[in-house]
Scaffold this motif. Structure first.
Motif, PDB file in Angstrom:
ATOM      1  N   GLY A  13     103.551  20.753  -7.324  1.00  0.00           N
ATOM      2  CA  GLY A  13     103.713  19.419  -6.965  1.00  0.00           C
ATOM      3  C   GLY A  13     104.653  19.446  -5.581  1.00  0.00           C
ATOM      4  N   PHE A  14     104.391  18.091  -4.799  1.00  0.00           N
ATOM      5  CA  PHE A  14     105.257  17.936  -3.664  1.00  0.00           C
ATOM      6  C   PHE A  14     105.038  18.820  -2.548  1.00  0.00           C
ATOM      7  CE2 PHE A  14     107.434  15.922  -7.330  1.00  0.00           C
ATOM      8  CZ  PHE A  14     107.085  14.793  -7.070  1.00  0.00           C
ATOM      9  N   GLY A  15     103.562  19.440  -2.403  1.00  0.00           N
ATOM     10  CA  GLY A  15     103.101  20.019  -1.095  1.00  0.00           C
ATOM     11  C   GLY A  15     102.853  21.643  -1.083  1.00  0.00           C
ATOM     12  N   ARG A  16     103.280  22.240  -2.353  1.00  0.00           N
ATOM     13  CA  ARG A  16     102.870  23.665  -2.150  1.00  0.00           C
ATOM     14  C   ARG A  16     101.630  24.015  -1.847  1.00  0.00           C
ATOM     15  NH1 ARG A  16     105.733  27.783  -1.848  1.00  0.00           N
ATOM     16  NH2 ARG A  16     107.744  26.920  -2.473  1.00  0.00           N
ATOM     17  N   LEU A  17     100.459  23.302  -2.174  1.00  0.00           N
ATOM     18  CA  LEU A  17      99.087  23.687  -1.695  1.00  0.00           C
ATOM     19  C   LEU A  17      98.594  22.976  -0.525  1.00  0.00           C
ATOM     20  CD1 LEU A  17      97.551  23.636  -5.279  1.00  0.00           C
ATOM     21  CD2 LEU A  17      98.609  25.675  -4.189  1.00  0.00           C
ATOM     22  N   GLY A  18      99.542  22.407   0.219  1.00  0.00           N
ATOM     23  CA  GLY A  18      99.185  21.766   1.463  1.00  0.00           C
ATOM     24  C   GLY A  18      98.752  20.313   1.194  1.00  0.00           C
ATOM     25  N   THR A  19      98.781  19.871  -0.123  1.00  0.00           N
ATOM     26  CA  THR A  19      98.712  18.490  -0.479  1.00  0.00           C
ATOM     27  C   THR A  19      99.721  18.054  -1.162  1.00  0.00           C
ATOM     28  OG1 THR A  19      97.330  19.193  -2.299  1.00  0.00           O
ATOM     29  CG2 THR A  19      96.258  18.371  -0.432  1.00  0.00           C
TER      30      THR A  19
END
Length: 457
Positions: free
Chosen positions: A264-270
């Motif tokens: 959650g909140f960006g770790r996969l680039g989304t």
């Protein structure tokens, strides 16, 4: 180093450390490391050793260490109102604002967010609400939860049961009977080496269908999974996996809990892993990236369809009998508000996309041909190096070899870079802060390459 204090002694005599060999630590056979300060992607201990933290604590410090904006928000909130509860409709400006900010970023079908303190208690909340939901719908037998082997969902009684790693079960009388486990989508470790990704996904789906048939769909309430397996090995799913699994769950009216504590909140680039893989969750679990671990806070994001049933339940039975003393703690909420603002203002998710890809590519180029490196994989600002004894014959190291522990120790002791030796595996994990630079990524890669060579040849 000579000291005029007894911190090391007090540590061994008084401090109960999590996930630690207690006897060895008490005897002084493993080190006490007191972390003193940190900034950006680096931490420093009280001996003056400075380390590049390529695991962001425990996938936690997304925005990086030493962000004054979050420290100021915490201090300002503590001076104004250090604590008040969230029971019976009470709230604070910080908690209400953060709930709105989370829902603005969450997938469109989500309705409300319940705040706790840790990912473990958030998943405990999810399971209680799932059981409540099915009782309100008149389905008292529909209570079992399916998790996956190698998944990680916490260390409590239910959440430790959901976790699919023996390390968290052994001698704890876990897993509990209401929890079932199915195949992890770990393509690299497939038994049939000739199997294509599509065939492997089909076999995972067949395993799930067989489990549901054996137990009875009318007894199964929910399926829980991380978008990318985290502690179980940093394993992105094979292509088409989540679409196929969701089809099975819809067919059998089984709720989907997406555990986004790591993603959650960006770790996969989304913003969310659910966005990345097209997941339509009934519950989303959040924690680490919510505040970048500057203060404890977690959340259970509840979908519209679940929320409507919860409302009906309170009309029929009175107030919902669930709550934590520190739910929506204002200091944690203030940290969350400042953290999410920084995430946007510094364009850190964009950096995840560029530097995360660079880190994985550089690791693959540096280590992909090494005879004891089976695979380099990852997604976003997550990466893993899978070590193997014999690549050609697919023979893994004996756990007694402690291969990955020795490599991670060499990285830390000799090269001042922190990577994680993942449990029950020979996998070296990386989850750096989102502010990681390309130069810092080069440092991580060089340290990994040198440590693998020095330990494994």
């Amino acid at each position: 180093m000579l000291r005029n204090d007894k911190l090391d002694q007090w540590d061994r005599e008084n401090f109960f450390h999590p996930s630690t060999h207690l006897a060895q630590h008490a005897r002084g056979e493993s080190p006490t490391r007191v972390i003193r300060t940190a900034a950006g992607s680096h931490i420093e201990d009280r001996d003056g050793n400075r380390f590049l933290d390529a695991f962001a604590g425990l996938y936690c410090v997304n925005v990086g260490y030493g962000r004054q904006e979050i420290a100021d928000a915490i201090a300002d909130q503590a001076r104004e109102l250090a604590y008040y509860h969230a029971y019976m409709g009470h709230g604070t400006e910080a908690s209400i604002t953060l709930a709105k900010m989370v829902l603005e970023r969450a997938p469109a079908n989500m309705s409300k967010v319940y705040f706790g303190l840790s990912g473990s208690d958030a998943n405990e909340t999810n399971v209680k609400l799932i059981w409540y939901y099915n009782n309100i719908l008149g389905r008292p037998e529909k209570k079992k939860i399916i998790s996956r082997w190698r998944g990680y969902h916490g260390s409590g009684l239910v959440t430790g049961s959901l976790t699919g790693l023996d390390y968290f079960h052994k001698k704890f009388d876990l897993p509990l009977a209401q929890v079932l486990h199915t195949t992890a989508p770990f393509y690299y470790r497939r038994a049939d080496r000739a199997q294509s990704e599509a065939d492997y996904v089909a076999s995972c789906v067949a395993d799930l269908e067989a489990l549901i048939a054996r137990e009875g769909a009318d007894t199964i309430a929910a399926f829980i999974g991380e978008p990318v397996l985290g502690t179980g090995g940093i394993v992105p799913p094979p292509e088409g996996y989540w679409q196929a699994i969701q089809g099975v769950l819809r067919k059998h009216d089984i709720l989907l809990v997406v555990d986004e504590v790591v993603t959650g909140f960006g770790r996969l680039g989304t913003m969310f892993g659910s966005d990345h893989y097209g997941l339509e969750a009934d519950f989303i679990t959040i924690a680490k990236g919510l505040t970048s671990a500057y203060a404890p806070l977690s959340g259970s994001i509840v979908s519209d369809r679940v929320w409507k049933v919860l409302e009906r339940g309170t009309d029929e039975n009175g107030p919902l009998g669930h709550g934590w003393t520190y739910s929506a703690h204002p200091i944690g909420a203030a940290a969350g508000v400042a953290n999410l603002k920084l995430l946007d203002d510094l364009k850190l998710i964009e950096n995840v996309q560029s530097v995360g890809s660079y880190l994985r590519q550089s690791l693959a180029e540096a280590l992909g041909d090494h005879p004891h490196v089976g695979e380099v994989r990852g997604e976003g600002m997550l990466a893993a190096v899978e070590l193997i004894k014999d690549k050609e014959k697919q023979i893994y190291f004996d756990p007694a070899d402690k291969a990955v522990a020795r490599v991670s120790a060499a990285m830390m002791d000799q090269h001042k870079v922190i990577a994680r030796a993942m449990p029950q595996s020979d996998i070296l994990g990386f989850a750096p802060p989102f502010c990681l630079t390309r130069e810092e990524a080069d440092t991580v890669v060089a340290a990994t390459q040198k440590a693998v060579k020095s330990v494994l040849g």
